[in-house]
Design a protein around this motif. Structure first.
Motif, short mmCIF file in Angstrom:
data_model
loop_
_atom_site.label_atom_id
_atom_site.label_comp_id
_atom_site.label_asym_id
_atom_site.label_seq_id
_atom_site.Cartn_x
_atom_site.Cartn_y
_atom_site.Cartn_z
N THR A 68 -11.51 0.15 14.66
CA THR A 68 -11.39 1.34 13.94
C THR A 68 -10.32 1.29 12.83
O THR A 68 -10.46 2.24 12.06
CB THR A 68 -11.58 2.65 14.91
N ILE A 69 -9.38 0.46 13.01
CA ILE A 69 -8.35 0.33 12.08
C ILE A 69 -8.84 -0.19 10.60
O ILE A 69 -9.77 -0.81 10.85
CB ILE A 69 -7.01 -0.21 12.43
N PRO A 70 -8.21 0.03 9.54
CA PRO A 70 -8.40 -0.67 8.51
C PRO A 70 -8.43 -2.13 8.61
O PRO A 70 -7.51 -2.55 8.88
CB PRO A 70 -7.47 0.17 7.45
N VAL A 71 -9.37 -2.96 7.82
CA VAL A 71 -9.34 -4.27 7.95
C VAL A 71 -9.88 -4.55 6.70
O VAL A 71 -10.76 -4.10 6.13
CB VAL A 71 -10.29 -4.76 8.86
N LEU A 72 -9.14 -5.60 5.96
CA LEU A 72 -9.36 -6.22 4.69
C LEU A 72 -9.95 -7.81 5.02
O LEU A 72 -8.83 -8.63 5.35
CB LEU A 72 -8.25 -5.92 3.77
N LEU A 75 -1.72 -13.06 -6.47
CA LEU A 75 -3.16 -12.15 -6.26
C LEU A 75 -3.47 -11.89 -5.13
O LEU A 75 -3.76 -10.57 -5.16
CB LEU A 75 -4.22 -13.45 -6.85
N VAL A 76 -3.11 -12.40 -4.05
CA VAL A 76 -3.33 -11.92 -2.74
C VAL A 76 -2.49 -10.89 -2.53
O VAL A 76 -2.80 -9.44 -1.88
CB VAL A 76 -2.99 -12.95 -1.62
N VAL A 95 -3.69 -6.99 -1.35
CA VAL A 95 -3.11 -6.33 -0.10
C VAL A 95 -2.48 -5.21 -0.40
O VAL A 95 -2.87 -3.86 0.31
CB VAL A 95 -2.30 -7.29 0.63
N LEU A 96 -1.66 -5.01 -1.45
CA LEU A 96 -0.99 -3.70 -1.73
C LEU A 96 -1.80 -2.79 -2.41
O LEU A 96 -1.93 -1.60 -1.86
CB LEU A 96 0.12 -4.20 -2.72
N ASN A 97 -3.08 -3.18 -3.14
CA ASN A 97 -4.03 -2.23 -3.46
C ASN A 97 -4.68 -1.60 -2.34
O ASN A 97 -5.06 -0.50 -2.18
CB ASN A 97 -4.98 -2.75 -4.35
#
Length: 236
Positions: free
Chosen positions: A171-175, A219-220, A224-226
């Motif tokens: 359930t945690i945020p995953v990218l 770019l990565v 990630v920061l966005n």
């Protein structure tokens, strides 16, 4: 205080390959570069390599270092381990970012991925790469690392450690990040997992092959920061 970011490398790799990405994120995170057992000079355990084994080793590191409010960035196998940890010990990680992680495993896939994971064949066909592995994992024996990795992949082919229901309960945020020129990981398998995860994002990196050291680190970092900023609660 900056949040913590634990960086996990891929199979038969080391944390050194992810230093450019780590440095690009170091202004925003306290970085922890981690080498799996047997990799990057770490001792080789008697236990077989497996996703649960590596996941447990990472969990021990997190507890020993007392890391809280932790994000994990995992390249290839490192991403799989991070998601396994999120599925089995969710209290230890707040967010996961994967890069070029292979999710689809069956006997045919495992056979394909392990075809070149034979030390003697590697010495014959790709001697420069074999030499680099020897230096990368010294004083551990790189041949054992390769053989144990091949055995792990064959086990993954027989039974994928993460099933559809496991992803549904993360359930945690995953990218999930994937290079458009990745020949090991398909869009289809990545999107399938993306749809299973309750809180997921999916990003494609242009002109990007599988090896993490060839990725555009800036770019990565920007992606990630966005993603991190989009997950911050809005005050009001």
């Amino acid at each position: 205080m900056k949040p913590h970011l634990l960086v996990l490398h891929g199979a038969i790799g080391t944390s050194y390959q992810l230093r450019a990405i780590a440095e690009a994120l170091s202004d925003h995170y306290t970085i922890h570069l981690y080498d799996f057992p047997g990799h990057g000079g770490q001792p080789i355990a008697d236990a077989p390599f497996s996703i649960p084994f590596f996941s447990a080793a990472v969990a021990d590191y997190i507890r020993t270092q007392q890391l809280e409010h932790l994000s994990i960035f995992g390249a290839s196998m490192g991403g799989y381990v991070a998601l396994h940890l999120a599925a089995t010990q969710p209290s230890l990680v707040d967010r996961v970012i994967t890069l070029g992680t292979k999710f689809h495993w069956d006997p045919v896939t495992a056979l394909k991925e392990t075809k070149m994971l034979q030390p003697a064949l590697m010495k014959e066909k790709v001697p420069a790469f074999a030499d680099s592995l020897e230096k990368m994992h010294a004083p551990a024996d790189w041949k054992i690392v390769v053989e144990k990795t091949a055995e792990m992949m064959m086990e993954m082919g027989a039974k994928n450690p993460l099933q559809a229901d496991d992803f549904k309960h993360i359930t945690i945020p995953v990218l999930l990040l994937l290079g458009d020129r990745d020949r090991m990981v398909s869009f289809e398998e990545t999107i399938q997992v993306y749809k299973l995860l309750p809180d997921a994002g999916f990003g494609v990196l242009p002109h990007t092959p599988h090896p993490a050291e060839l990725v555009n680190a800036q770019l990565v970092a920007a992606i990630v920061l966005n993603h991190q900023s989009s997950k911050k609660p809005i005050a009001g």
